[in-house]
Design an enzyme around this catalytic site. Structure first.
Site, PDB file in Angstrom:
ATOM      1  N   GLY A 125      41.028  37.167  21.069  1.00 34.54           N
ATOM      2  CA  GLY A 125      42.491  37.150  21.174  1.00 34.54           C
ATOM      3  C   GLY A 125      43.191  38.340  20.542  1.00 34.54           C
ATOM      4  N   ASN A 128      44.153  41.157  21.940  1.00 34.79           N
ATOM      5  CA  ASN A 128      45.255  41.649  22.774  1.00 34.79           C
ATOM      6  C   ASN A 128      46.450  40.707  22.720  1.00 34.79           C
ATOM      7  OD1 ASN A 128      44.722  44.231  24.402  1.00 34.79           O
ATOM      8  ND2 ASN A 128      42.757  43.152  24.484  1.00 34.79           N
ATOM      9  N   LYS A 180      37.750  33.533  33.291  1.00 35.63           N
ATOM     10  CA  LYS A 180      37.637  32.714  34.492  1.00 35.63           C
ATOM     11  C   LYS A 180      38.610  33.244  35.531  1.00 35.63           C
ATOM     12  CE  LYS A 180      37.889  27.894  35.922  1.00 35.63           C
ATOM     13  NZ  LYS A 180      36.970  28.082  37.021  1.00 35.63           N
ATOM     14  N   ILE A 225      41.417  33.373  38.209  1.00 34.48           N
ATOM     15  CA  ILE A 225      42.646  32.594  38.372  1.00 34.48           C
ATOM     16  C   ILE A 225      42.670  32.002  39.780  1.00 34.48           C
ATOM     17  CG2 ILE A 225      45.184  32.750  38.440  1.00 34.48           C
ATOM     18  CD1 ILE A 225      44.007  32.908  35.634  1.00 34.48           C
ATOM     19  N   ASN A 272      46.717  41.661  33.981  1.00 36.53           N
ATOM     20  CA  ASN A 272      45.440  41.621  33.259  1.00 36.53           C
ATOM     21  C   ASN A 272      45.195  42.997  32.648  1.00 36.53           C
ATOM     22  OD1 ASN A 272      42.811  40.613  32.494  1.00 36.53           O
ATOM     23  ND2 ASN A 272      41.950  41.843  34.148  1.00 36.53           N
ATOM     24  N   HIS A 297      42.004  45.595  31.605  1.00 38.70           N
ATOM     25  CA  HIS A 297      40.579  45.829  31.843  1.00 38.70           C
ATOM     26  C   HIS A 297      40.156  47.055  31.032  1.00 38.70           C
ATOM     27  CE1 HIS A 297      36.837  45.553  34.055  1.00 38.70           C
ATOM     28  NE2 HIS A 297      36.869  46.866  34.174  1.00 38.70           N
ATOM     29  N   ASP A 337      39.867  42.311  39.509  1.00 42.56           N
ATOM     30  CA  ASP A 337      40.119  43.700  39.086  1.00 42.56           C
ATOM     31  C   ASP A 337      40.609  44.604  40.219  1.00 42.56           C
ATOM     32  OD1 ASP A 337      39.243  42.987  36.515  1.00 42.56           O
ATOM     33  OD2 ASP A 337      37.181  43.605  36.922  1.00 42.56           O
ATOM     34  N   GLU A 383      43.995  49.678  24.197  1.00 46.27           N
ATOM     35  CA  GLU A 383      44.482  48.428  24.815  1.00 46.27           C
ATOM     36  C   GLU A 383      45.619  47.830  24.007  1.00 46.27           C
ATOM     37  OE1 GLU A 383      41.561  45.440  25.946  1.00 46.27           O
ATOM     38  OE2 GLU A 383      40.001  46.965  25.959  1.00 46.27           O
TER      39      GLU A 383
HETATM   40  C1  GRF Z   1      39.399  43.243  26.145  1.00 50.61           C
HETATM   41  O1  GRF Z   1      38.499  44.288  26.028  1.00 50.61           O
HETATM   42  C2  GRF Z   1      40.025  43.239  27.521  1.00 50.61           C
HETATM   43  O2  GRF Z   1      40.104  44.511  28.087  1.00 50.61           O
HETATM   44  C3  GRF Z   1      39.084  42.391  28.323  1.00 50.61           C
HETATM   45  O3  GRF Z   1      38.627  41.407  27.439  1.00 50.61           O
HETATM   46  C4  GRF Z   1      38.728  41.879  26.098  1.00 50.61           C
HETATM   47  C5  GRF Z   1      39.523  40.856  25.351  1.00 50.61           C
HETATM   48  O4  GRF Z   1      39.537  41.095  23.968  1.00 50.61           O
HETATM   49  N1  GRF Z   1      39.725  41.883  29.506  1.00 50.61           N
HETATM   50  P1  GRF Z   1      40.498  40.247  23.037  1.00 50.61           P
HETATM   51  O5  GRF Z   1      40.090  38.778  23.187  1.00 50.61           O
HETATM   52  O6  GRF Z   1      41.906  40.497  23.464  1.00 50.61           O
HETATM   53  O7  GRF Z   1      40.223  40.719  21.637  1.00 50.61           O
END
Ligand code: GRF
Length: 209
Positions: free
Chosen positions: A12, A14, A92, A94, A108, A110, A151, A180
């Site tokens: 979590g 992000n 998962k 969507i 999303n 990536h 993606d 990110e």
């Molecule tokens: C990130 O690297 C994101 O790009 C990918 O999953 C990871 C999630 O990391 N989709 P976090 O749970 O936000 O730390």
């Protein structure tokens, strides 16, 4: 106002970065209404609970049919007044019913520069392994719109990182994650400010060069 649902399966970070941006006032006009995870032990659910944000563990295994499962998700989203969905490490796919209901309102992140190094199986360290194996000299992070294909939705914003000599998948993952955490809150802010316009596969950002 963006009324956001965050979907997350893992630690979590992000989600935390977006929450920090909202709580510190860098993003106004947005709030996180609910967090949904398919993993009861996810860090994202723990963070949500610490912050008093409704947190739900919803897994398809809890339901007899796909329709019941999707219905439960839709009820949570509607009940929380959600009008925007942020996927932050959600492992998962969507459901197309949710994609249709929130068309162009699901994003999303990536950990590579799409359209390269995306698609089924391209998650976590697999992505960074593949990038390094390809000999690429640049990687990065991509925020994109979620559509029916993994993606493949329109790209909103990307930021690159240089790959150094001696780079390992772990060091590259750490570099990309740092990017990110800047990029994702920025995109949420742009949506909250109504600056993002999506026309088919083309995304324009008001004020961007
Ligand atoms: C990130 O690297 C994101 O790009 C990918 O999953 C990871 C999630 O990391 N989709 P976090 O749970 O936000 O730390």
């Amino acid at each position: 106002m963006l009324n956001i649902a965050v979907f997350a399966s893992g630690r979590g970070s992000n989600f935390q970065a977006i929450l920090d941006a909202i709580e510190s006032g860098r993003i106004t006009q947005a709030r996180i209404c609910v967090v949904i995870s398919n993993n009861a032990g996810s860090g994202a659910l723990a963070i949500a609970r610490e912050h008093g944000i409704p947190a739900h563990h919803v897994s398809q295994r809890q339901f007899g049919t796909e329709t019941e499962y999707v219905g439960a998700l839709k009820n949570i989203l509607a009940g929380a007044g959600v009008n925007f969905i942020v996927l932050a490490g959600y492992m998962k796919k969507i459901d197309p019913v949710i994609v249709r209901t929130y068309r162009n309102r699901i994003i999303n992140i990536h950990p590579a520069l799409l359209p390269a190094f995306g698609g089924p199986g391209m998650y976590g360290m697999h992505v960074h392994d593949a990038v390094l194996a390809s000999g690429a000299t640049t990687s990065g992070a991509t925020v994109h719109v979620v559509d029916e294909d993994y993606d493949r939705g329109p790209v909103i914003l990307q930021r690159s990182v240089a790959i150094s000599g001696g780079e390992t998948p772990a060091s590259l993952a750490a570099k990309v994650l740092e990017v990110e955490h800047e990029l994702y809150p920025e995109v949420v802010r742009l949506f909250a400010e109504g600056k993002i316009h999506i026309d088919g596969r083309h995304v324009t950002i008001a004020g961007a060069r």
